[in-house]
Design a protein around this motif. Structure first.
Motif, PDB file in Angstrom:
ATOM      1  N   ALA A  96       0.643  -1.048  -0.056  1.00 56.76           N
ATOM      2  CA  ALA A  96      -0.049  -0.034   0.082  1.00 56.76           C
ATOM      3  C   ALA A  96       0.691   1.269  -0.219  1.00 56.76           C
ATOM      4  O   ALA A  96       0.489   2.443  -0.704  1.00 56.76           O
ATOM      5  CB  ALA A  96      -0.902  -0.046   1.358  1.00 56.76           C
ATOM      6  N   LEU A  97       2.103   1.061   0.551  1.00 57.92           N
ATOM      7  CA  LEU A  97       3.090   2.210   0.601  1.00 57.92           C
ATOM      8  C   LEU A  97       3.674   2.501  -0.723  1.00 57.92           C
ATOM      9  O   LEU A  97       4.767   3.093  -0.722  1.00 57.92           O
ATOM     10  CB  LEU A  97       3.848   2.277   1.676  1.00 57.92           C
ATOM     11  N   GLU A  98       3.443   1.408  -1.771  1.00 56.71           N
ATOM     12  CA  GLU A  98       4.136   1.231  -2.995  1.00 56.71           C
ATOM     13  C   GLU A  98       5.661   0.785  -2.885  1.00 56.71           C
ATOM     14  O   GLU A  98       6.589   1.199  -3.690  1.00 56.71           O
ATOM     15  CB  GLU A  98       4.223   2.719  -3.980  1.00 56.71           C
ATOM     16  N   ALA A  99       5.917  -0.043  -1.743  1.00 55.31           N
ATOM     17  CA  ALA A  99       7.198  -0.507  -1.710  1.00 55.31           C
ATOM     18  C   ALA A  99       7.671  -1.612  -2.458  1.00 55.31           C
ATOM     19  O   ALA A  99       6.443  -2.388  -2.877  1.00 55.31           O
ATOM     20  CB  ALA A  99       7.374  -0.899  -0.164  1.00 55.31           C
ATOM     21  N   THR A 100       8.534  -1.874  -3.158  1.00 52.15           N
ATOM     22  CA  THR A 100       9.060  -2.891  -4.013  1.00 52.15           C
ATOM     23  C   THR A 100       9.941  -4.022  -3.207  1.00 52.15           C
ATOM     24  O   THR A 100      10.181  -4.941  -3.691  1.00 52.15           O
ATOM     25  CB  THR A 100       9.758  -2.718  -5.218  1.00 52.15           C
ATOM     26  N   THR A 101      10.434  -3.744  -2.196  1.00 54.03           N
ATOM     27  CA  THR A 101      11.622  -4.433  -1.314  1.00 54.03           C
ATOM     28  C   THR A 101      11.434  -4.046   0.020  1.00 54.03           C
ATOM     29  O   THR A 101      10.881  -3.070   0.431  1.00 54.03           O
ATOM     30  CB  THR A 101      13.162  -4.174  -1.823  1.00 54.03           C
ATOM     31  N   LEU A 102      11.925  -5.229   0.690  1.00 52.08           N
ATOM     32  CA  LEU A 102      11.701  -5.171   2.119  1.00 52.08           C
ATOM     33  C   LEU A 102      12.867  -5.835   2.636  1.00 52.08           C
ATOM     34  O   LEU A 102      13.255  -6.817   2.175  1.00 52.08           O
ATOM     35  CB  LEU A 102      10.477  -5.876   2.605  1.00 52.08           C
ATOM     36  N   ASP A 132      12.683  -8.623  -2.850  1.00 52.19           N
ATOM     37  CA  ASP A 132      11.648  -8.161  -3.675  1.00 52.19           C
ATOM     38  C   ASP A 132      10.223  -8.506  -2.950  1.00 52.19           C
ATOM     39  O   ASP A 132      10.000  -9.756  -2.531  1.00 52.19           O
ATOM     40  CB  ASP A 132      11.744  -8.747  -5.130  1.00 52.19           C
ATOM     41  N   LEU A 133       9.519  -7.626  -3.047  1.00 53.15           N
ATOM     42  CA  LEU A 133       7.995  -7.872  -2.733  1.00 53.15           C
ATOM     43  C   LEU A 133       7.347  -8.422  -3.775  1.00 53.15           C
ATOM     44  O   LEU A 133       7.494  -8.048  -4.967  1.00 53.15           O
ATOM     45  CB  LEU A 133       7.279  -6.644  -2.092  1.00 53.15           C
ATOM     46  N   PRO A 134       6.386  -9.378  -3.742  1.00 52.20           N
ATOM     47  CA  PRO A 134       5.599 -10.055  -4.844  1.00 52.20           C
ATOM     48  C   PRO A 134       4.646  -8.875  -5.442  1.00 52.20           C
ATOM     49  O   PRO A 134       4.038  -8.098  -4.542  1.00 52.20           O
ATOM     50  CB  PRO A 134       4.770 -11.037  -4.161  1.00 52.20           C
ATOM     51  N   ALA A 135       4.872  -8.913  -6.745  1.00 51.76           N
ATOM     52  CA  ALA A 135       3.760  -7.939  -7.623  1.00 51.76           C
ATOM     53  C   ALA A 135       2.193  -8.143  -7.254  1.00 51.76           C
ATOM     54  O   ALA A 135       2.130  -9.348  -6.694  1.00 51.76           O
ATOM     55  CB  ALA A 135       4.120  -7.963  -8.826  1.00 51.76           C
ATOM     56  N   GLU A 136       1.270  -7.331  -7.531  1.00 53.16           N
ATOM     57  CA  GLU A 136       0.166  -7.508  -7.339  1.00 53.16           C
ATOM     58  C   GLU A 136      -0.555  -8.630  -7.965  1.00 53.16           C
ATOM     59  O   GLU A 136      -0.188  -8.804  -9.118  1.00 53.16           O
ATOM     60  CB  GLU A 136      -0.831  -6.096  -7.591  1.00 53.16           C
TER      61      GLU A 136
END
Length: 517
Positions: A96-102, A132-136
């Motif tokens: 929701a914060l438009e994050a792509t990595t964690l 990488d965070l999974p894409a929608e």
């Protein structure tokens, strides 16, 4: 007490600075640690508290540990990793914060026990690189995988945190266990261009999902005189107590990348020298270019003028600190002595900010004056003495500064009194402040964490006061100490250090503390 100098000299050097380990080097392996000969692994279901609610997480802890060790022998877990598998539902906040990595920093509590005795240790500063965070829509409806290779499971992620952890020594023979308990995570999220999200971090606490005990390892602790007893009847005090960790794992910018190797070489050279020298002490002085760094902070407080029956506010004083100007580790005496330096700065001058104080001169006449404490001579010296052979790492810090007091804008009963431009103490005076604390857990005063410093000062006579008339006796009798007695009490509260090696840390930019009376 007899000290085994050869063994003591092999203890790791604890690069502490006033309790806070702000100078980063790799941990130096201890030669007295037991050789590890097994890889221990356990997977535990956890429940983690996210803002949106409880989330499940499968956590796998791994470490290389010995099958057995002698009573009192130091055990150093090696190749430690904590793999945290987060399901897709736990990642909604970040997407929701438009994050792509964690990424994450983990802190795992482990319980070290033998017989009926147990003590908790904290495996801190375990760092997991960004994944990488999974894409929608990616991986929805699938079971989470093991995340091997890319740190990402189907529909979720696996964060693998690694780092150095504290040693442990079990004091009595028997069957010892090392069991994971509570887990803390600081999750940091980043957008596609690598900038932190807003907010940039989320702190999450996790606890085992059930009451089943799942030890990471079981270690046979041998008696020095025979085989291990399964249940010792007279356990020694302190068993299961962990040595505090020498951390952090994050390298400090500008630190010599070979510093840990050089320090290890110094230790070995000192060890060899002990063959021909008095083994009662084995201090090693670390070259400052390996460990020295800079920091900034503020301090504020009050100074009591006893003869005026009042107190003057001090600060907030901005301080520029040079840490580790001198660093001496004495492994045999189990002490670390660190010398640092402090310069006060206010509008480009070496002084504290001017402060206005109101007193009752001679008990009845209201007097107001603006007071400035100016730093003279060399930088203030901070000396910290830490004892490293106890789990808490108690320490004493002494700050010594050479100051001069100047007065101006003086009014007596509301009437201006012209004291001239150079009404000051006839000579500098020494202000000594002391603080006491411990590193594990942090408590009291620690140079890096701040806290309260207290002390007394002797205020010398005044000179240069008055225009057309000599007012020196007036201020000397009203303010200066009686004889050489240091009867002016000072209490300063220091904020945590903003260290140059960690400019993005939580204490940067430096904060202004709330002074305490």
């Amino acid at each position: 007490m007899t000290v085994d100098a050869r063994a003591a000299a092999r203890r790791p050097l604890h690069l502490a600075v006033g309790g806070a380990l702000v100078v980063a080097t790799a941990l130096i392996p201890s030669a007295e640690s037991v050789a590890a000969d097994q890889t221990s692994e356990v997977t535990i279901p956890y429940t983690c508290q996210f803002p949106s609610g409880a989330e499940k997480a499968d956590v796998t802890i791994k470490a290389v540990l010995p099958v057995s060790a002698g009573a009192g022998e130091v055990i150093r877990p090696a190749d430690v990793s904590v793999e945290v598998g987060l399901e897709r539902s736990a990642l909604v906040r970040f997407t929701a914060l438009e994050a792509t990595t964690l990424s994450a920093v983990a802190e795992l509590t482990v319980r070290n026990s033998v017989g009926e005795h147990a003590a908790d240790a904290s495996w801190q500063q375990l760092e997991a690189p960004a994944v990488d965070l999974p894409a929608e829509g990616e991986g929805e409806g699938e079971e989470q995988g093991d995340g091997e290779g890319d740190g990402q499971g189907a529909g979720g992620v696996v964060l693998t945190a690694t780092g150095d952890v504290p040693t442990v020594a079990f004091g009595s023979p028997g069957r010892a266990t090392i069991t994971p308990a509570g887990l803390g995570l600081t999750l940091a999220s980043f957008t596609q261009d690598g900038t932190p999200t807003s907010p940039p971090e989320l702190a999450v606490t996790c606890e085992p999902a059930d009451d089943e005990e799942r030890p990471l390892a079981r270690i046979t602790v041998r008696d020095s005189t025979g085989p291990a007893a399964p249940s010792p009847s007279d356990p020694a005090p302190g068993e299961g107590a962990s040595e505090p960790p020498a951390k952090p794992a994050r390298p400090a910018p500008g630190l010599d990348p070979d510093a840990h190797r050089k320090i290890d070489d110094l230790t070995e050279a000192r060890l060899e020298a002990l063959d021909d020298e008095d083994p009662g002490s084995c201090p090693i002085e670390i070259p400052p270019e390996w460990v020295m760094t800079t920091a900034e902070t503020y301090a504020a407080g009050y100074a009591n003028a006893v003869k005026l029956d009042g107190a003057a506010a001090l600060g907030p004083a901005f301080m520029k600190v040079v840490l580790n100007k001198r660093y001496i580790n004495d492994s045999c005496a189990s002490t670390v002595d660190v010398t640092s330096e402090v310069e006060f700065e206010y509008q480009g001058k070496r002084q504290l900010p001017p402060t206005k104080a109101t007193f009752l001169s001679y008990g009845f006449m209201p007097t107001t004056a603006t007071m400035v404490l100016e730093q003279v001579g060399p930088p203030a010296v901070v000396q910290t003495h830490t004892v490293t052979n106890t789990p808490t790492y108690p320490e004493e810090s002494t700050v010594t500064a050479q100051l001069s007091m100047r007065l101006y804008d003086v009014k007596v009963n509301g009437v201006p009194l012209d004291v001239g431009p150079d009404c000051r103490t006839e000579r500098p005076f020494e202000q000594v402040l002391k603080g006491y604390g411990q590193s594990y857990p942090p408590a009291g005063y620690l140079v890096a964490y701040g806290g309260n410093l207290t002390g007394y000062a002797h205020i010398p006579p005044f000179k240069g006061c008055g225009v057309g008339e000599d007012l020196d006796p007036l201020f000397t009798s009203a303010i200066s100490s009686v004889g050489k007695k240091a009867d002016n009490y000072t209490k300063m509260t220091q904020a945590p250090l903003c260290v140059a090696t960690n400019p993005e840390g939580p204490d940067c930019p430096p904060k202004v503390p709330k002074p305490e009376r």
